[in-house]
Design a protein around this motif. Structure first.
Motif, PDB file in Angstrom:
ATOM      1  N   GLU A  23       1.114  -1.713  -0.097  1.00  0.00           N
ATOM      2  CA  GLU A  23       0.417  -0.144  -0.110  1.00  0.00           C
ATOM      3  C   GLU A  23       0.739   1.461  -0.065  1.00  0.00           C
ATOM      4  O   GLU A  23       2.057   1.110   0.613  1.00  0.00           O
ATOM      5  N   ARG A  24       0.595   2.214  -1.100  1.00  0.00           N
ATOM      6  CA  ARG A  24       1.184   2.704  -1.472  1.00  0.00           C
ATOM      7  C   ARG A  24       1.155   4.113  -0.402  1.00  0.00           C
ATOM      8  O   ARG A  24       2.164   5.115   0.362  1.00  0.00           O
ATOM      9  N   SER A  43       0.545   3.395   3.228  1.00  0.00           N
ATOM     10  CA  SER A  43       1.216   3.039   4.038  1.00  0.00           C
ATOM     11  C   SER A  43       3.409   3.166   4.260  1.00  0.00           C
ATOM     12  O   SER A  43       3.642   3.285   4.951  1.00  0.00           O
ATOM     13  N   LEU A  44       3.068   2.911   3.169  1.00  0.00           N
ATOM     14  CA  LEU A  44       5.258   3.086   2.812  1.00  0.00           C
ATOM     15  C   LEU A  44       5.033   4.429   2.859  1.00  0.00           C
ATOM     16  O   LEU A  44       6.294   5.176   3.470  1.00  0.00           O
ATOM     17  N   ILE A  45       4.574   5.473   2.737  1.00  0.00           N
ATOM     18  CA  ILE A  45       4.472   6.626   2.357  1.00  0.00           C
ATOM     19  C   ILE A  45       4.366   7.599   4.250  1.00  0.00           C
ATOM     20  O   ILE A  45       5.318   8.189   4.923  1.00  0.00           O
ATOM     21  N   GLY A  46       3.399   6.333   5.369  1.00  0.00           N
ATOM     22  CA  GLY A  46       3.996   7.364   6.617  1.00  0.00           C
ATOM     23  C   GLY A  46       4.850   6.154   7.400  1.00  0.00           C
ATOM     24  O   GLY A  46       5.426   6.730   7.773  1.00  0.00           O
ATOM     25  N   LEU A  47       4.873   5.152   6.719  1.00  0.00           N
ATOM     26  CA  LEU A  47       6.766   4.422   7.308  1.00  0.00           C
ATOM     27  C   LEU A  47       7.755   5.525   6.900  1.00  0.00           C
ATOM     28  O   LEU A  47       8.581   6.132   7.784  1.00  0.00           O
ATOM     29  N   LEU A  48       7.972   6.074   5.701  1.00  0.00           N
ATOM     30  CA  LEU A  48       9.370   6.666   5.652  1.00  0.00           C
ATOM     31  C   LEU A  48       9.128   8.201   6.343  1.00  0.00           C
ATOM     32  O   LEU A  48      10.581   8.580   6.405  1.00  0.00           O
ATOM     33  N   LYS A  49       7.986   8.711   6.262  1.00  0.00           N
ATOM     34  CA  LYS A  49       8.084   9.983   6.966  1.00  0.00           C
ATOM     35  C   LYS A  49       8.222   9.352   8.724  1.00  0.00           C
ATOM     36  O   LYS A  49       9.557  10.151   8.529  1.00  0.00           O
ATOM     37  N   LEU A  50       7.881   8.856   9.106  1.00  0.00           N
ATOM     38  CA  LEU A  50       8.766   8.410  10.619  1.00  0.00           C
ATOM     39  C   LEU A  50       9.858   7.734  10.507  1.00  0.00           C
ATOM     40  O   LEU A  50      10.954   8.260  11.347  1.00  0.00           O
ATOM     41  N   VAL A  51      10.626   7.555   9.182  1.00  0.00           N
ATOM     42  CA  VAL A  51      11.480   6.477   9.034  1.00  0.00           C
ATOM     43  C   VAL A  51      12.312   8.023   9.017  1.00  0.00           C
ATOM     44  O   VAL A  51      13.857   7.845   9.906  1.00  0.00           O
ATOM     45  N   GLU A  52      11.901   9.705   8.438  1.00  0.00           N
ATOM     46  CA  GLU A  52      12.837  10.359   8.518  1.00  0.00           C
ATOM     47  C   GLU A  52      12.503  11.307   9.509  1.00  0.00           C
ATOM     48  O   GLU A  52      14.027  11.880   9.499  1.00  0.00           O
ATOM     49  N   GLN A  53      12.032  10.918  10.144  1.00  0.00           N
ATOM     50  CA  GLN A  53      11.387  12.141  11.315  1.00  0.00           C
ATOM     51  C   GLN A  53      13.103  11.609  12.190  1.00  0.00           C
ATOM     52  O   GLN A  53      13.446  11.811  13.523  1.00  0.00           O
ATOM     53  N   ASP A  54      13.120   9.817  12.201  1.00  0.00           N
ATOM     54  CA  ASP A  54      14.743   9.103  12.794  1.00  0.00           C
ATOM     55  C   ASP A  54      15.488   9.563  12.651  1.00  0.00           C
ATOM     56  O   ASP A  54      16.742   8.565  12.779  1.00  0.00           O
ATOM     57  N   HIS A  55      15.610  10.588  11.194  1.00  0.00           N
ATOM     58  CA  HIS A  55      17.247  10.682  11.057  1.00  0.00           C
ATOM     59  C   HIS A  55      18.099   9.299  10.073  1.00  0.00           C
ATOM     60  O   HIS A  55      18.878   9.562  10.574  1.00  0.00           O
ATOM     61  N   TYR A  56      16.812   8.045  10.123  1.00  0.00           N
ATOM     62  CA  TYR A  56      17.642   7.419   9.078  1.00  0.00           C
ATOM     63  C   TYR A  56      17.828   7.737   7.778  1.00  0.00           C
ATOM     64  O   TYR A  56      18.574   7.818   7.007  1.00  0.00           O
ATOM     65  N   LEU A  57      16.911   8.704   7.179  1.00  0.00           N
ATOM     66  CA  LEU A  57      16.787   9.064   5.741  1.00  0.00           C
ATOM     67  C   LEU A  57      16.781  10.609   5.827  1.00  0.00           C
ATOM     68  O   LEU A  57      16.416  11.343   6.615  1.00  0.00           O
ATOM     69  N   SER A  58      16.842  10.860   4.315  1.00  0.00           N
ATOM     70  CA  SER A  58      16.378  12.261   4.299  1.00  0.00           C
ATOM     71  C   SER A  58      16.474  12.260   2.275  1.00  0.00           C
ATOM     72  O   SER A  58      16.838  11.891   2.318  1.00  0.00           O
ATOM     73  N   ARG A  59      15.991  13.347   2.196  1.00  0.00           N
ATOM     74  CA  ARG A  59      14.992  13.512   0.775  1.00  0.00           C
ATOM     75  C   ARG A  59      16.086  14.995  -0.051  1.00  0.00           C
ATOM     76  O   ARG A  59      16.590  15.213   0.736  1.00  0.00           O
ATOM     77  N   ASP A  60      15.736  14.036  -1.082  1.00  0.00           N
ATOM     78  CA  ASP A  60      16.729  15.462  -2.125  1.00  0.00           C
ATOM     79  C   ASP A  60      16.179  16.429  -2.626  1.00  0.00           C
ATOM     80  O   ASP A  60      14.796  16.172  -2.482  1.00  0.00           O
TER      81      ASP A  60
END
Length: 394
Positions: A352-353, A355-372
């Motif tokens: 589910e798209r 669900s993915l977007i929701g998890l990506l937001k949390l993972v980014e807030q936890d400083h694993y990821l960033s966006r260009d």
């Protein structure tokens, strides 16, 4: 200056934090702050420095709330701190003392004994009246109280686990009411911790918590040291440890780059250089980092990034989060949401798209990821990506 990885840093030896400390004092004049930062980045050192070196007109009180597991423990910890602060200046926490007297508290030989508390302990009244006492006394002397509270999300999670989500909600709402009710009289709070506030709020909202208890606080992120400050710290540690080197600038720049500017890692690298007995060179730094990333004893405690995933996101989402991070780690370029979704669908991990977007937001807030600039995802810190790939066998 000596390398001290994980230890208490001498506040006179803090490097590269003058600007953010100035920003905090400028902001706190108007509103309370919640600090968002990755672990081991130095946020506790910053708030301790704020406490030790306040600007004129402020009275800071620092408390580590990690040991508070119930709302009553929190309220009593604040009461004791306030009472001790006022007593040292021969003032009395009048409101809260009067209230505790009605509950059965007694004073014997100048020592106040708390009353026994039953199942319905009046934590909210104790917390509120203690803070009102402090605000009132400080206002008389034209000073403003500042609570510097570390590990607030950890405390809230403990309260939620032990006393239920409703109690954690009440604690958040009570703190917000105090900020609003006493803010005009100078009360401010700085809230920080190693568990993101977003996880606590997200968990409570799943229990139909509709409030926004932190929307009156300013979100301030503590970033790693910039390259200049990181190199300065590395240079001071190398000099202080007496490590021989023919290329001090090149070594310091290598340490600054490879550590991603985390003071904790810089201290570890210099300590390892010292213990190696070798001359410090850029190649020696690279070798030490490679060895430490592969060390099964995990001296840099990087396994925390893997172990916290089921705790932060729930076991139901563990496979999806691992799939996201693995998929991004193996790529050399940032990854779009569509690419990730296609890959995760293909492995049967997530379909589910939203669900993915929701998890990506949390993972980014936890400083694993960033966006260009195009909204594509990549690992935020190269060092973390490097360790992740090694630890996951990617």
């Amino acid at each position: 200056m000596k390398a001290n990885p994980g230890g208490q840093i001498d506040l006179n030896e803090v490097v590269g934090r003058d600007e953010i400390i100035k920003q905090i004092w400028d902001t706190i004049d108007q509103q309370s702050i919640r600090i968002n930062a990755e672990r081991r980045i130095g946020k506790t050192t910053i708030i301790k420095k704020l406490c030790a070196e306040p600007i004129s007109g402020w009275v800071p009180i620092f408390q580590d709330l990690e040991k508070c597991h119930t709302a009553l423990e929190f309220a009593l910890a604040v009461y004791r701190e306030v009472d001790g602060f006022l007593s040292a200046r021969q003032w009395t926490a009048r409101r809260v003392r009067d209230f505790l007297n009605t509950m059965g508290g007694t004073e014997v030989g100048g020592v106040f004994k708390l009353p026994p508390f039953g199942a319905q302990a009046p934590w909210k009244e104790i917390l509120t009246k203690a803070i009102e006492d402090l605000v009132e006394e400080r206002e008389k002397h034209d000073e403003r109280p500042l609570f510097l509270w570390d590990e607030v999300p950890y405390m809230l999670k403990s309260i939620s686990d032990r006393e239920g989500e409703i109690m954690a909600m009440e604690v958040l709402d009570t703190l917000r009411a105090l900020r609003q009710g006493e803010g005009d009289r100078g009360l401010r709070m700085i809230l920080t911790g190693s568990i993101g506030f977003h996880h606590v709020i997200h968990s409570l909202k799943r229990q139909n918590y509709a409030n926004s208890p932190l929307n009156d606080t300013f979100p301030l992120e503590v970033l790693p040291l910039d390259s200049v400050a990181a190199a300065e710290l590395a240079t001071k540690l190398i000099t202080g440890e007496g490590i021989p080197t023919k290329a001090p600038e090149a070594v310091a720049d290598t340490i600054a780059r490879i550590s991603d500017g985390f003071p904790f890692y810089i201290h570890h690298i210099v300590k390892a250089l010292k213990l190696s007995g070798r001359e410090a060179t850029p190649d020696a730094v690279e070798t030490i980092v490679s060895r430490q990333l592969l060390d099964t004893n995990d001296p840099w405690e990087l396994s925390h990034y893997r172990e916290r995933i089921p705790v932060y996101y729930g076991k139901d989402n563990e496979s999806a989060v691992l799939g996201i991070l693995d998929g991004i780690a193996v790529r050399h370029q940032p990854v779009s949401v569509n690419e990730l979704l296609t890959e995760l669908k293909g492995t049967g991990t997530l379909s589910e798209r939203e669900s993915l977007i929701g998890l990506l937001k949390l993972v980014e807030q936890d400083h694993y990821l960033s966006r260009d600039a195009h909204g594509c995802y990549q690992f935020r810190f190269p060092l973390l990506k490097r360790w992740w790939m090694l630890s996951r066998g990617l």
